[in-house]
Motif scaffolding. Sequence first.
Motif, short mmCIF file in Angstrom:
data_model
loop_
_atom_site.label_atom_id
_atom_site.label_comp_id
_atom_site.label_asym_id
_atom_site.label_seq_id
_atom_site.Cartn_x
_atom_site.Cartn_y
_atom_site.Cartn_z
N TRP A 35 -1.73 -8.95 -6.84
CA TRP A 35 -2.41 -7.66 -6.86
C TRP A 35 -2.09 -6.89 -8.14
CZ3 TRP A 35 -6.41 -5.13 -5.20
CH2 TRP A 35 -7.10 -5.66 -4.11
N TRP A 46 -1.10 -9.45 2.16
CA TRP A 46 -1.97 -9.65 1.00
C TRP A 46 -1.31 -9.68 -0.37
CZ3 TRP A 46 -6.53 -5.87 2.43
CH2 TRP A 46 -7.01 -6.20 3.72
N GLN A 92 0.80 -1.22 0.00
CA GLN A 92 0.00 0.00 0.00
C GLN A 92 0.83 1.27 0.00
OE1 GLN A 92 -2.74 -1.64 3.29
NE2 GLN A 92 -4.08 -0.27 2.16
N HIS A 104 -11.10 -8.98 -3.58
CA HIS A 104 -9.65 -8.76 -3.55
C HIS A 104 -8.95 -9.84 -4.36
CE1 HIS A 104 -9.17 -6.11 0.33
NE2 HIS A 104 -9.95 -5.56 -0.57
N TRP A 117 -6.36 -0.78 -2.02
CA TRP A 117 -6.74 -2.02 -2.69
C TRP A 117 -7.72 -1.77 -3.83
CZ3 TRP A 117 -2.93 -4.88 -1.41
CH2 TRP A 117 -2.38 -4.79 -0.12
#
Length: 440
Positions: free
Chosen positions: A36, A123, A22, A181, A405
Motif C-alpha cells: 500500500w 490488506w 487505516q 487496490h 484506501w
Amino acid sequence: MAFSRADFPEDFLFGVATSAYQIEGHGFGGAGRTHWDDFASVPGNVVRAEHGGRACEHYTRWEEDLDLVRDGGFDSYRFSASWARVMPEGRGGVNAEGLDFYDRLVDGMLARGLNPALTLYHWELPSALQDLGGWRNRDIAGWFADYAEVLLRRIGDRIWSAAPLNEPWCVAWLSHFLGHHAPGLRDIRAAARAMHHVLLAHGSAVEAMRALGMGNLGAVCNFEHVAPADDSEASAAAARRHDAIINRWFVSALFNRQYPAEALEGLEPHLPVGWEKDMDHIGRPLDWFGLNYYTRKLVCAEPGPWPGLREIEGPLARTQMGWEIYPDGLSAILLRVHEGYTRGLPLVVTENGMASADAIRSGKVDDRARIAFLEDHVAAVLRARAEGVPVAGYFVWSLLDNYEWSFGYEKRFGIVHVDFQNLQRTPKASYHALARALAR
C-alpha cells in the motif's frame, strides 16, 4: 436509535471494527514497507497520493480509542494486525516492538471488558513478499501461516475470536483484476491465482491457529446484493456471473468445497494446475462466519471479454462512496448464506456502515443519515433472525474516520470524527445514539 439491547438475546454481541493500516500510523514502531505504501506512491492511484504513514496515530493513541469503544457500550472490538509490523520483510526477522504493541493493545481491551476479535490480514502485504509475487505465489500460504504462528504465540491466549483474512474478494479480484487496490494489477491470470491462493492461505492459517489450541475461528467475506439492471436474459446472466465472483466464489469454497461454475467459466484456465486437490485444505471446519455488507449492485451485460458485465447506477439514495442504501439486501444475504452454505453455524455481521461528508459544527457532528442507516440495517438483522438465521453479532464499520484506501482521507465512515490536522477525536451523534441503545 430505533432498537435497543432488549430486542436481542443476552448473548448477542455488538461491536465496532477498524483495521491496522487505516488507523495505526504505519510510519511508527519499526513496521516494514507494504504494497500500500508502494501503490500510494504512484501518481493517480490514491487521492492526493495519501498513505497510511500517520493515519489516526492509533499506535500512540490506542488507550483513548479503546476508551471510546468501552464508553460506546460495545462488547467487542474487531481489529487487525499488520503483517509488516510483526515481520517487516514478511518472513524471517520479527519486530519486537510490533509484537509488544499488539500485546499492550489486547491487554487494554481485556482491561476494559472488551472481547478482542482479531483479523490477521486486512490488506497490507509486506513489500518484500509482493516482490516475490505476493498473492500470485502459492508459497504465500506457508508464509502467512508462519506469520500467524509468530503473532498468536504471543497474543493467542487472550484472543476471543480470530479470522485469517478480511474480504478475500478485495484482496484478490479488486486488487488484481480491477486494479483499484494495491498492488493495482489488471491481469486475469494474476486474479485467478490470487483468488485461489488467498483461500489456501486461509486454510493454512486456520491449521496453524488450531495447532496452537485456539478456538472460535472464522472467516470474513464481503457480499453485495446483486440484481440484473433490466429484464433481459443477457443482464440476468451477467448478474449471475458477478454474483459468482463476488458472493459465491469464497463462501462456496469454504463450505461446499467447490467453485461456482459461472466463475470457473472464465477463471479455470488461469488457476494453478491441481487446484482441485486444495479444496479440503481450504474447507477446514470453522466456528462462525462473518459477513461484511454495504450495498447492492445493478448489473447489465457489456460487450467484450469475460466476464462481460458492468455496473449501472440505480435509483436509491447513496452514501458518500456512491453506494446505494439497500438494507433488505442484508437480510436476504444472511438468509441465503445460512440456507446454502453455513447451515446453522453462527453468523456475524462483521462490517456494516456508511461514509458521509461529516463536519464539526459548534463542536458536534450531526450524522443523522448514519443513524438512519444503522437503524435500518439492524432492523434487517432482526428480520433475518425472525426467519431463523442464527445471527450472533453486529459490528459497525468504523470506530474512527480513517484512511479509506484509494480514497485517501476523504471518505468518512467513522462514528467518531477525526480531524486529520490535529487528530482530535469527536464522537458523532451516531456514537452517542449507539451508546444509549447499547446501555445495559
